[in-house]
Design a protein around this motif. Sequence first.
Motif, PDB file in Angstrom:
ATOM      1  N   ARG A 131      13.094 -28.917 -34.362  1.00 10.92           N
ATOM      2  CA  ARG A 131      11.716 -28.634 -33.931  1.00 10.92           C
ATOM      3  C   ARG A 131      11.520 -29.081 -32.485  1.00 10.92           C
ATOM      4  O   ARG A 131      10.883 -28.379 -31.686  1.00 10.92           O
ATOM      5  CB  ARG A 131      10.715 -29.339 -34.851  1.00 10.92           C
ATOM      6  N   ALA A 132      12.072 -30.240 -32.116  1.00 13.84           N
ATOM      7  CA  ALA A 132      11.964 -30.734 -30.738  1.00 13.84           C
ATOM      8  C   ALA A 132      12.653 -29.762 -29.771  1.00 13.84           C
ATOM      9  O   ALA A 132      12.122 -29.463 -28.697  1.00 13.84           O
ATOM     10  CB  ALA A 132      12.570 -32.123 -30.621  1.00 13.84           C
ATOM     11  N   ARG A 133      13.825 -29.248 -30.155  1.00 13.37           N
ATOM     12  CA  ARG A 133      14.519 -28.276 -29.306  1.00 13.37           C
ATOM     13  C   ARG A 133      13.726 -26.982 -29.196  1.00 13.37           C
ATOM     14  O   ARG A 133      13.686 -26.357 -28.139  1.00 13.37           O
ATOM     15  CB  ARG A 133      15.933 -28.011 -29.849  1.00 13.37           C
ATOM     16  N   GLU A 134      13.057 -26.581 -30.278  1.00 13.49           N
ATOM     17  CA  GLU A 134      12.239 -25.375 -30.253  1.00 13.49           C
ATOM     18  C   GLU A 134      11.081 -25.523 -29.267  1.00 13.49           C
ATOM     19  O   GLU A 134      10.772 -24.605 -28.502  1.00 13.49           O
ATOM     20  CB  GLU A 134      11.699 -25.097 -31.658  1.00 13.49           C
ATOM     21  N   VAL A 135      10.455 -26.693 -29.255  1.00 15.78           N
ATOM     22  CA  VAL A 135       9.369 -26.960 -28.306  1.00 15.78           C
ATOM     23  C   VAL A 135       9.911 -26.929 -26.881  1.00 15.78           C
ATOM     24  O   VAL A 135       9.295 -26.346 -25.978  1.00 15.78           O
ATOM     25  CB  VAL A 135       8.688 -28.315 -28.622  1.00 15.78           C
ATOM     26  N   ALA A 156      19.892 -22.465 -31.200  1.00 14.95           N
ATOM     27  CA  ALA A 156      18.620 -21.936 -31.704  1.00 14.95           C
ATOM     28  C   ALA A 156      18.821 -21.301 -33.084  1.00 14.95           C
ATOM     29  O   ALA A 156      18.010 -21.509 -33.993  1.00 14.95           O
ATOM     30  CB  ALA A 156      18.037 -20.916 -30.727  1.00 14.95           C
ATOM     31  N   ARG A 157      19.902 -20.557 -33.256  1.00 15.01           N
ATOM     32  CA  ARG A 157      20.173 -19.942 -34.560  1.00 15.01           C
ATOM     33  C   ARG A 157      20.440 -21.002 -35.620  1.00 15.01           C
ATOM     34  O   ARG A 157      19.983 -20.898 -36.753  1.00 15.01           O
ATOM     35  CB  ARG A 157      21.377 -19.002 -34.465  1.00 15.01           C
ATOM     36  N   ALA A 158      21.211 -22.014 -35.252  1.00  5.46           N
ATOM     37  CA  ALA A 158      21.506 -23.097 -36.194  1.00  5.46           C
ATOM     38  C   ALA A 158      20.223 -23.828 -36.583  1.00  5.46           C
ATOM     39  O   ALA A 158      20.039 -24.196 -37.752  1.00  5.46           O
ATOM     40  CB  ALA A 158      22.515 -24.071 -35.589  1.00  5.46           C
ATOM     41  N   ASP A 159      19.319 -24.030 -35.628  1.00  5.37           N
ATOM     42  CA  ASP A 159      18.043 -24.693 -35.917  1.00  5.37           C
ATOM     43  C   ASP A 159      17.193 -23.855 -36.864  1.00  5.37           C
ATOM     44  O   ASP A 159      16.475 -24.400 -37.707  1.00  5.37           O
ATOM     45  CB  ASP A 159      17.273 -24.974 -34.623  1.00  5.37           C
ATOM     46  N   GLU A 160      17.264 -22.528 -36.737  1.00 10.28           N
ATOM     47  CA  GLU A 160      16.522 -21.642 -37.642  1.00 10.28           C
ATOM     48  C   GLU A 160      17.048 -21.751 -39.066  1.00 10.28           C
ATOM     49  O   GLU A 160      16.281 -21.730 -40.024  1.00 10.28           O
ATOM     50  CB  GLU A 160      16.626 -20.190 -37.180  1.00 10.28           C
ATOM     51  N   GLU A 161      18.368 -21.866 -39.201  1.00 18.46           N
ATOM     52  CA  GLU A 161      18.987 -21.928 -40.523  1.00 18.46           C
ATOM     53  C   GLU A 161      18.781 -23.269 -41.217  1.00 18.46           C
ATOM     54  O   GLU A 161      18.704 -23.323 -42.434  1.00 18.46           O
ATOM     55  CB  GLU A 161      20.480 -21.633 -40.418  1.00 18.46           C
ATOM     56  N   SER A 162      18.729 -24.338 -40.446  1.00  9.65           N
ATOM     57  CA  SER A 162      18.587 -25.685 -41.009  1.00  9.65           C
ATOM     58  C   SER A 162      17.476 -26.428 -40.275  1.00  9.65           C
ATOM     59  O   SER A 162      17.753 -27.207 -39.352  1.00  9.65           O
ATOM     60  CB  SER A 162      19.895 -26.468 -40.886  1.00  9.65           C
ATOM     61  N   PRO A 163      16.230 -26.199 -40.652  1.00  7.27           N
ATOM     62  CA  PRO A 163      15.118 -26.867 -39.962  1.00  7.27           C
ATOM     63  C   PRO A 163      15.237 -28.391 -40.041  1.00  7.27           C
ATOM     64  O   PRO A 163      15.645 -28.950 -41.056  1.00  7.27           O
ATOM     65  CB  PRO A 163      13.885 -26.383 -40.724  1.00  7.27           C
ATOM     66  N   SER A 164      14.901 -29.038 -38.925  1.00  8.99           N
ATOM     67  CA  SER A 164      14.929 -30.505 -38.854  1.00  8.99           C
ATOM     68  C   SER A 164      13.975 -30.954 -37.751  1.00  8.99           C
ATOM     69  O   SER A 164      13.463 -30.131 -36.991  1.00  8.99           O
ATOM     70  CB  SER A 164      16.348 -30.995 -38.543  1.00  8.99           C
ATOM     71  N   ILE A 165      13.771 -32.237 -37.664  1.00  5.01           N
ATOM     72  CA  ILE A 165      12.908 -32.775 -36.607  1.00  5.01           C
ATOM     73  C   ILE A 165      13.535 -32.510 -35.240  1.00  5.01           C
ATOM     74  O   ILE A 165      12.864 -32.103 -34.305  1.00  5.01           O
ATOM     75  CB  ILE A 165      12.664 -34.289 -36.815  1.00  5.01           C
TER      76      ILE A 165
END
Length: 95
Positions: free
Chosen positions: A64-68, A52-61
Amino acid sequence: MATAAEVGQQHRSRCWCCDGEFPEAQLVRLGSHPEVAVCLRCARFLQRQAQARADEESPSIGGRAREVARAAREHVVSHGWHRWPVIGRVLRWFG
């Protein structure tokens, strides 16, 4: 001579996260700090937090799918659906 109960206890350690006691086979140890043991369940939780932290630092498709998926998981848990007899088993399988 050690009893069977003592031998079983010798190979158990505590998880530094949840403080549960586990056999060595169910623990993950940190490379530079082998004194730190984390159970598999906590290790999976930590992996999700790190992702989740890595996804916040480097937004990607994919991020976003993991965030959902994370939001859906939180919704399911907050409503207790994961405890339902039939559907709960399926929801827990998805993690």
